[in-house]
Scaffold this active site. Structure first.
Site, mmCIF file in Angstrom:
data_model
loop_
_atom_site.group_PDB
_atom_site.id
_atom_site.type_symbol
_atom_site.label_atom_id
_atom_site.label_comp_id
_atom_site.label_asym_id
_atom_site.label_seq_id
_atom_site.Cartn_x
_atom_site.Cartn_y
_atom_site.Cartn_z
ATOM 1 C CE LYS A 84 4.785 -18.127 -32.015
ATOM 2 N NZ LYS A 84 5.126 -19.201 -32.933
ATOM 3 C CE LYS A 135 6.049 -13.490 -38.016
ATOM 4 N NZ LYS A 135 5.212 -13.932 -39.060
HETATM 5 P P1 NAD Z 1 1.250 -25.794 -36.855
HETATM 6 O O1 NAD Z 1 0.963 -26.019 -35.418
HETATM 7 O O2 NAD Z 1 0.193 -26.039 -37.864
HETATM 8 O O3 NAD Z 1 2.531 -26.674 -37.290
HETATM 9 C C1 NAD Z 1 3.620 -26.969 -36.464
HETATM 10 C C2 NAD Z 1 3.933 -28.439 -36.644
HETATM 11 O O4 NAD Z 1 5.128 -28.767 -35.930
HETATM 12 C C3 NAD Z 1 2.831 -29.347 -36.088
HETATM 13 O O5 NAD Z 1 2.369 -30.218 -37.118
HETATM 14 C C4 NAD Z 1 3.537 -30.126 -34.971
HETATM 15 O O6 NAD Z 1 3.056 -31.447 -34.817
HETATM 16 C C5 NAD Z 1 4.976 -30.089 -35.453
HETATM 17 N N1 NAD Z 1 5.980 -30.362 -34.438
HETATM 18 C C6 NAD Z 1 6.088 -29.842 -33.185
HETATM 19 N N2 NAD Z 1 7.188 -30.334 -32.565
HETATM 20 C C7 NAD Z 1 7.782 -31.175 -33.453
HETATM 21 C C8 NAD Z 1 8.968 -31.993 -33.419
HETATM 22 N N3 NAD Z 1 9.772 -32.016 -32.350
HETATM 23 N N4 NAD Z 1 9.277 -32.722 -34.507
HETATM 24 C C9 NAD Z 1 8.496 -32.709 -35.603
HETATM 25 N N5 NAD Z 1 7.362 -31.965 -35.696
HETATM 26 C C10 NAD Z 1 7.016 -31.208 -34.640
HETATM 27 O O7 NAD Z 1 1.782 -24.302 -36.946
HETATM 28 P P2 NAD Z 1 1.904 -23.413 -38.283
HETATM 29 O O8 NAD Z 1 0.682 -22.577 -38.443
HETATM 30 O O9 NAD Z 1 2.377 -24.273 -39.402
HETATM 31 O O10 NAD Z 1 3.041 -22.414 -37.826
HETATM 32 C C11 NAD Z 1 4.397 -22.812 -37.739
HETATM 33 C C12 NAD Z 1 5.249 -21.622 -37.354
HETATM 34 O O11 NAD Z 1 5.104 -20.605 -38.352
HETATM 35 C C13 NAD Z 1 4.851 -20.980 -36.032
HETATM 36 O O12 NAD Z 1 6.020 -20.614 -35.332
HETATM 37 C C14 NAD Z 1 4.005 -19.783 -36.433
HETATM 38 O O13 NAD Z 1 4.043 -18.730 -35.486
HETATM 39 C C15 NAD Z 1 4.684 -19.390 -37.737
HETATM 40 N N6 NAD Z 1 3.804 -18.681 -38.686
HETATM 41 C C16 NAD Z 1 2.552 -19.146 -38.930
HETATM 42 C C17 NAD Z 1 1.738 -18.465 -39.835
HETATM 43 C C18 NAD Z 1 0.343 -18.967 -40.136
HETATM 44 O O14 NAD Z 1 -0.414 -18.227 -40.805
HETATM 45 N N7 NAD Z 1 -0.044 -20.175 -39.731
HETATM 46 C C19 NAD Z 1 2.208 -17.301 -40.473
HETATM 47 C C20 NAD Z 1 3.507 -16.879 -40.239
HETATM 48 C C21 NAD Z 1 4.301 -17.578 -39.326
#
Ligand code: NAD
Length: 317
Positions: A252, A177
């Site tokens: 990030k 990634k």
């Molecule tokens: P986000 O912040 O919308 O979602 C993460 C969720 O995890 C939040 O709702 C948060 O409350 C929850 N969380 C944190 N700690 C927790 C715990 N201990 N127990 C339960 N829930 C918990 O982020 P996202 O955009 O959904 O991204 C998630 C991951 O995917 C990240 O690592 C990001 O880098 C990766 N990602 C995101 C995208 C994108 O376009 N958004 C694309 C590819 C990869």
């Protein structure tokens, strides 16, 4: 891991929410949990069963899928914090720990080792494809782990994605990634600098696009996510740089790439520079814009008395 294993889905945010919904639609038994009540409610409204605590979600689950913001969140959840037992202690022996968050390679290896030491199985499977891909079930999964564990999680991943690639042992998914996003971040800056240079030299956007897209400058940043409006009507530049792939996420991912470059002793110069450039972009208003909006920064910083600049529509100022 039986085919009908219950999935504890932790982290129902922008990505996790729709991924969990797709698993439910495919007939999987999913129990979701998020620390943010609104995320939990949104998942519930889309048919995901929810739990009141992580322990409740994990009890009886054969798979614990995490989709968290960072590696620290994953490690804290696995190990537990403030004297509370973590997921590894609560889960039944032999549970599959499937982490789909984007985190450091070292953290992914540490998380897998912790899971295995606690008598479980572990796979890292970060994704690309963004929220649109999460909703449509068209993500790409890059998977690190033992071959038999890859085969065990493959059916689940194929529900949420259209492409599932085994990239090697633990941490291999994260490695693939960040290597990909290193290419992407650097190439978008190069494409953007080339367009701004073209503007200075009197080239129209379309002329540069027509040449470079069919020549050796061809790349995804140019031909799919073109940073100027016009040549690729579906690119975020045509909708004022609404993401797409947000600047904050590129910043990030490049930080993760730089950590890995430095930790591995790679004599890299472009990656760290790109990381700095996107940090500034994100800090100066680009966090929520598509990362291709970096071109507007470059153009803005290139304004001098000498040499006119084209506007976004390709006309001369
Ligand atoms: P986000 O912040 O919308 O979602 C993460 C969720 O995890 C939040 O709702 C948060 O409350 C929850 N969380 C944190 N700690 C927790 C715990 N201990 N127990 C339960 N829930 C918990 O982020 P996202 O955009 O959904 O991204 C998630 C991951 O995917 C990240 O690592 C990001 O880098 C990766 N990602 C995101 C995208 C994108 O376009 N958004 C694309 C590819 C990869």
């Amino acid at each position: 891991m039986p085919n009908n294993a219950t999935i504890a889905f932790l982290g129902l945010g922008h990505m996790g929410g729709p991924m969990a919904v797709n698993l439910v639609k495919a007939g999987y038994d999913v129990v979701g949990f998020d620390v943010v009540p609104a995320a939990l409610e949104a998942a519930k409204a889309h048919g995901v069963s929810t739990a009141a605590s992580p322990d409740e979600a994990v009890a009886g689950a054969g798979v614990v899928l995490t989709m968290f913001p960072s590696g620290q969140h994953v490690l804290d959840a696995y190990r537990g914090t403030d004297g509370r037992p973590g997921l590894l202690a609560v889960a039944a022996p032999g549970t599959m720990f499937l982490d789909c968050s984007t985190i450091n390679v070292d953290e992914a290896r540490e998380a897998s080792a912790l899971a295995i030491d606690a008598g479980h199985r572990a796979v890292d499977a970060p994704v690309s494809g963004g929220v649109v891909g999460a909703e449509a079930g068209t993500l790409t999964f890059m998977v690190g782990g033992e071959p038999e564990d890859f085969e065990a999680v493959r059916p689940l991943l194929e529900v949420m994605g259209k492409r599932v690639v085994h990239c090697g042992g633990h941490g291999g998914g994260q490695a693939a990634k960040i290597c990909n996003n290193l290419i992407l971040g650097v190439s978008m800056i190069a494409v953007s600098e080339a367009f701004v240079l073209g503007e200075k030299l009197g080239l129209t956007h379309q002329a540069l696009f027509d040449v470079a897209s069919a020549a050796s400058g061809q790349c995804w940043a140019l031909t799919t996510n073109c940073p100027v409006p016009g040549p690729v009507p579906t690119s975020p530049a045509n909708r004022d740089y609404q993401p797409g792939f947000a600047g904050a996420l590129m910043a990030k991912d490049l930080k993760l790439a730089v950590n890995a470059l430095q930790g591995s002793g790679v004599a890299a110069r472009m990656g760290p520079l790109a990381s700095e450039i996107y940090d500034t972009f994100a800090a100066e208003g680009g966090a929520g814009r598509d990362f291709s909006g970096i071109i507007t920064d470059i153009r803005e910083k290139s304004r001098t008395e000498a040499g006119g600049l084209q506007k976004d529509d390709g006309s001369q100022e």
